[in-house]
Structure formats: C-alpha cells, structure tokens
Design an enzyme around this catalytic site. Structure first.
Site, PDB file in Angstrom:
ATOM      1  CG  ASP A  21      32.118  80.630  57.672  1.00 42.98           C
ATOM      2  OD1 ASP A  21      31.333  80.272  58.821  1.00 42.98           O
ATOM      3  OD2 ASP A  21      32.998  81.564  57.540  1.00 42.98           O
ATOM      4  CG  ASN A  23      25.232  78.982  59.004  1.00 41.91           C
ATOM      5  OD1 ASN A  23      24.938  79.076  58.177  1.00 41.91           O
ATOM      6  ND2 ASN A  23      25.484  77.509  58.423  1.00 41.91           N
ATOM      7  CG  ASN A  24      27.653  79.278  65.239  1.00 40.62           C
ATOM      8  OD1 ASN A  24      26.166  79.374  65.223  1.00 40.62           O
ATOM      9  ND2 ASN A  24      28.369  78.571  64.842  1.00 40.62           N
ATOM     10  NE  ARG A  25      30.945  84.734  61.232  1.00 46.50           N
ATOM     11  CZ  ARG A  25      31.509  84.837  60.003  1.00 46.50           C
ATOM     12  NH1 ARG A  25      32.225  86.326  59.349  1.00 46.50           N
ATOM     13  NH2 ARG A  25      32.239  84.151  59.215  1.00 46.50           N
ATOM     14  CG  HIS A  38      24.247  75.546  62.729  1.00 47.18           C
ATOM     15  ND1 HIS A  38      25.396  75.823  61.526  1.00 47.18           N
ATOM     16  CD2 HIS A  38      24.780  76.070  63.773  1.00 47.18           C
ATOM     17  CE1 HIS A  38      26.491  76.073  62.364  1.00 47.18           C
ATOM     18  NE2 HIS A  38      25.855  76.332  63.885  1.00 47.18           N
ATOM     19  CB  SER A  66      35.669  70.471  58.406  1.00 45.03           C
ATOM     20  OG  SER A  66      35.213  71.246  60.267  1.00 45.03           O
ATOM     21  CD  GLU A  68      39.642  70.556  60.648  1.00 39.41           C
ATOM     22  OE1 GLU A  68      41.118  69.530  59.679  1.00 39.41           O
ATOM     23  OE2 GLU A  68      38.641  70.058  59.495  1.00 39.41           O
ATOM     24  CG  ASN A  69      32.720  71.781  61.508  1.00 46.36           C
ATOM     25  OD1 ASN A  69      31.966  72.184  60.518  1.00 46.36           O
ATOM     26  ND2 ASN A  69      33.505  73.131  61.575  1.00 46.36           N
ATOM     27  CB  SER A 197      38.313  75.782  56.557  1.00 45.85           C
ATOM     28  OG  SER A 197      38.364  77.800  56.953  1.00 45.85           O
TER      29      SER A 197
END
Length: 251
Positions: A21, A23-25, A38, A66, A68-69, A197
C-alpha cells in the site's frame, strides 16, 4: 551464502504476505505523473523477492489488485492491468534465475484473455521450481475466496457426493486458495494503514501482523529483515497459554 541468509534468525516465517500500500501517495509526495507511483511500486518488488529467497522463506504472497480495486477510475485500472502484465514479464527471468515458482490467486474471470494466458503460461513454465513460491493476488478478495470454497462444497452436497454434516473447518480449508501452502505466518501492510482490506482472511487467521508507515515504493529489504527478526522473538500460542508453549519448547 548471501548476507541476508547468513544473518537470518533461527526461527523464520514459512509464509510472508504483503499488502503493498502507498503507491499513489508516494507518487503525489514525489510530484510524479498520474499513476507513476504504481510504476515505482513495481520496481520495489525485486529486492524483496531476492531477500525472501536468499533467507529461506518458502512462500511470498503479494496483494497486487483486490476485488474492490475494480471500483477505481477506469484509467487507473487499465494502468494497473498493464503493470501487472509488465510485472509478470519482468519477473520471469528472476523466477528462472532463482528457481522460484510463480502462482496467481483470485477471480480470473474478470481479467482479459491475454492476461489470463500470460498468467497460465508463467505458472506452467515455473511449476517445477522449488526454491520458493511467489504468489501474486490479482482480482482477489478474502471473502470471495471463502465464498468460492463454500460454493464448491455446496455443489458436492447438491450432487450427493458429500454430506453437509461432514463439512468442518478442516475440509473448508482444503478448498480456499493456497490450501497446499503453509498458512500465513507474517502479514505486512505498508503505507501506514491498519486494516487487512479483505486479504487472505482465512489463511491469516493466526498470522503475526506488522504495520509500517513506509510507503510501498520505499519499503526495502532491510526493513523486512528487521520485521523477520522481530517475528522470531514473538511467542506464537495458537490458543494455548504461555506456560504450555514453554513446556513444549523444553521437550
């Protein structure tokens, strides 16, 4: 023998799972282009894989995408699918060099035909390798996993080949993903969040949990080695008392 293997603690986890977790940040913090966090995260995987195989870890499972992604913006989903294909291509030489078996878990029905073919080909070409197993979770969710296992058992009951009364936790555990691998010993989440998650819920029932604020692209083998050392110092009781564990260790 590598440095990481030489310094490995006496007690090693057999199976490490990582929620990659942040990558975007990472991309935003470093003023990278959209989605480039990413890309940086893909490159962070290589030294982690090498550390695990050098140290003697049997299974490494990483959460790449995931169930959910799929709700993310279509442009980001498309980029992630491209990166997953690129990751498979990039990892194959490493799998061959280190004799690592590559496997995938998740609902493949939602993936493109080309990606499914690429995954199956990679699994076939590395099936005989025994140095370590690397598992990439794609379109995966722990609740889907358990429901999928229950559905398979229900179909057998419906067909008359299985009695519902015979179903127990041991039998259900034989139908979840990775039933043929050791249970997860260590579950690591990078990026500073404190939740699972929907990742490997069944397989991680007794996993030792590790959370770090380090964003995934910055997560290095040295930090993983520190966690593995801490793992060796934890007492894993599996429902027993500390006294029982001490007595068992003395026998």
């Amino acid at each position: 023998m590598s440095t990481s293997a030489a310094l490995a603690p006496a007690i090693l986890p057999r199976h490490i799972a990582i929620i990659m977790d942040g990558n975007n940040r990472y991309g935003k913090a470093n003023d990278l282009g959209k989605g480039q966090g990413h890309v940086a995260g893909k490159d962070a995987l290589d030294p982690i894989v090498e550390y695990c195989v050098d140290t003697g870890i049997e299974v490494l499972t990483v959460f790449a995408f995931s169930s959910e992604n799929w709700q993310r913006p279509p442009s980001e989903v498309a980029l992630l699918m491209q990166l997953l294909a690129s990751t498979i291509h990039d990892q194959m030489p490493r799998m061959n060099e280190y004799r690592i078996r590559l496997r995938f878990i998740g609902d493949r029905s939602q993936l493109s035909h080309d990606l499914q073919v690429l995954m199956a080909d990679a699994e076939e070409k590395t099936a005989a390798f025994e140095a370590m197993t690397m598992v990439i979770a794609i379109s995966y969710g722990g609740q889907w996993d358990i429901a999928h296992a229950a559905k398979q058992l229900a179909q057998q009951v419906q067909a008359g080949t299985l009695n519902a009364e015979d179903i127990d936790t041991e039998m259900l555990g034989e139908y979840v993903q990775l039933a043929d691998t050791p249970a997860v010993d260590m579950l690591i989440r990078t990026g500073g969040e404190y939740r699972l998650s929907n990742f490997l819920l069944w397989q991680s029932a007794y996993a030792e949990l590790f959370f770090t604020p380090t964003l995934w692209p910055d997560f290095a083998a040295e930090e993983l080695a520190t966690m593995v050392t801490e793992f060796a110092q934890r007492q894993r009781r599996f429902g027993k008392t500390s006294e029982q564990i001490v007595i068992e260790q003395q026998q």
